[in-house]
Design an enzyme around this catalytic site. Structure first.
Site, PDB file in Angstrom:
ATOM      1  CE  LYS A  97      25.603  66.811  85.844  1.00 18.46           C
ATOM      2  NZ  LYS A  97      26.421  67.715  86.646  1.00 18.46           N
TER       3      LYS A  97
HETATM    4  N1  GLU Z   1      27.401  71.146  85.700  1.00 14.41           N
HETATM    5  C1  GLU Z   1      27.833  71.952  86.808  1.00 14.41           C
HETATM    6  C2  GLU Z   1      28.053  71.112  88.051  1.00 14.41           C
HETATM    7  O1  GLU Z   1      28.252  69.918  87.973  1.00 14.41           O
HETATM    8  C3  GLU Z   1      26.920  73.160  87.034  1.00 14.41           C
HETATM    9  C4  GLU Z   1      25.500  72.830  87.336  1.00 14.41           C
HETATM   10  C5  GLU Z   1      24.592  74.046  87.409  1.00 14.41           C
HETATM   11  O2  GLU Z   1      25.050  75.165  87.343  1.00 14.41           O
HETATM   12  O3  GLU Z   1      23.392  73.820  87.542  1.00 14.41           O
HETATM   13  O4  GLU Z   1      28.110  71.617  89.146  1.00 14.41           O
END
Ligand code: GLU
Length: 400
Positions: A97
């Site tokens: 993240k």
């Molecule tokens: N931000 C989204 C999540 O928390 C998608 C993450 C992604 O597709 O890599 O799952």
């Protein structure tokens, strides 16, 4: 530090000590400053955090969160959830993240593009060798992902792009599609109710909540309340969701939409079959969990229930389908987009939805079976399933 209770999981599955040591902490964390001079008078500064929590099953996958209050701790927590989410869905990714501490509402499109470009410059090596594959999260969107793609010209280095520039039809709707599918499975297999007899409340009307409400409405459920940051609307006979969806698309929020108002706090306490918290963390906690009247909760947001809230829900036998399953539709669609980028294939929206529903369906069935066999809550069952996958992957990679 970790939000997984390993002591609890060890009662239901074997987790060797080295595996726990690896999974209980992030592989790597970096903090850096992004400063961009946008005019002769003004420099914008953002603190940036990047966490690769675990990459045993593939590249660190996870969105970029842009928010004024984002911290390293929050970024780490979200990165960890991605590890368990991708393992549970059995897609070939690890978890990561990024968090950038800036208020996206205070940035013009021009400033935001400059910021994202600078982020790419600072992360160029890791993004271009595929170590970390970002996607949208709160505060970022498809255009931001297109900017990343435009800097590197590598289609698979980022997901959540607009369909015209290497993105995937259905990616935008995918998280909400997965949340609504999870709600429908919960109604069918757990609550034994037809969608047309079901009452649903959805907290959050951003990308996740709005599509969740729309798909549930289309499936015949009565969506009796929706809300966004400023509060929401309720109607015991069911809201006109397509009209509210169109209103929010046009005006950027539900603010000023006609109808009977309801606060975010009260929405959570409505007597409904399914409550879908799709906004942000820590909404269901020690203070309000005892008053929740929903039969089941599907966690569209990441971490909407605190550990204290969770204990109360379990004691009260309220079914809570955890975030790592419920909101996995986004990253599952990201997998399809990544696969499309690598292969050069063209994907139809129906195929995106089909993969999302299939992956979530398999994980849901396993969760229900495991929960019934071992008499454990859904959250624990999902974590046991993901832990087994992660431990086996650690063995396969010869890490343990
Ligand atoms: N931000 C989204 C999540 O928390 C998608 C993450 C992604 O597709 O890599 O799952």
């Amino acid at each position: 530090m970790s939000n997984v209770d390993f002591e609890l999981l060890r009662k239901y599955t074997a987790i060797p000590a080295p595996a726990e040591r690896i999974l209980a902490r992030p592989e790597r964390e970096t903090s850096f400053d992004i400063s961009i001079k946008i005019s002769a008078e003004q420099v914008i500064h953002g603190d940036c955090f990047v966490v690769y929590y675990n990459t045993v099953r593939g590249p660190a996958k996870g969105g970029i969160r842009l928010a004024p209050d984002v911290t390293l701790e929050e970024t780490r927590d979200l990165a960890e959830r991605m590890v368990w989410k991708t393992a549970l869905a059995r897609i070939p990714f690890g978890g990561g993240k990024s968090g950038i501490r800036l208020d996206p509402r205070k940035l013009s499109r021009f400033e935001k593009t400059a910021l994202i470009k600078e982020y790419v410059h600072l992360m160029a090596l890791e993004l271009s060798n595929g170590m970390y594959v970002p996607a949208p999260d709160m505060g970022t969107n498809a255009t931001d992902m297109a900017v990343i793609f435009g800097e590197l010209h590598i289609p698979e280095c980022v997901t959540g792009k607009p369909p015209r520039v290497g993105g995937l039809p259905g990616r935008r709707e995918a998280t909400g599609r997965g949340v609504s599918h999870t709600a429908l499975l919960t109604l069918r297999d757990v609550l034994k109710k037809k969608p047309s007899d079901a009452r649903v409340a959805v907290q959050g009307f951003g990308n996740v909540g709005s599509y969740t409400a729309l798909f549930l409405h289309e499936a015949g459920a009565k969506v009796v309340a929706v809300s966004d940051v400023n509060g929401g609307l309720q109607d015991p006979n069911g809201l006109d969701i397509p009209a509210l969806f169109a209103y929010a698309q046009k005006n950027g929020s539900l603010d000023g939409a006609p109808g009977k108002k309801i606060s975010n706090d009260d929405l959570l306490l409505l007597e409904v079959d399914v409550l879908a918290p799709c906004a942000k963390e820590d909404q269901i906690h020690g203070e309000n969990a005892g008053k929740i009247r929903a039969a089941a909760i599907v966690e569209g947001a990441n971490g909407p229930t605190t550990p204290e809230g969770d204990k109360i829900l379990n004691k009260r036998k309220i079914f809570a389908v955890p975030d790592i399953l419920t909101n996995a539709g986004g990253v599952i669609a990201s997998y399809v987009e990544w696969r499309q980028a690598k292969s050069g294939a063209i994907t139809a929206k129906e195929e995106t939805f089909q993969v999302v529903e299939e992956r979530i369906g398999i994980a849901f069935d396993d969760m229900v079976k495991l929960a019934r066999a071992k008499k454990i809550p859904f959250r624990t069952a999902c974590q046991v399933s993901a832990a087994e996958e992660l431990v086996s992957s650690l063995v396969d990679r010869d890490w343990i």
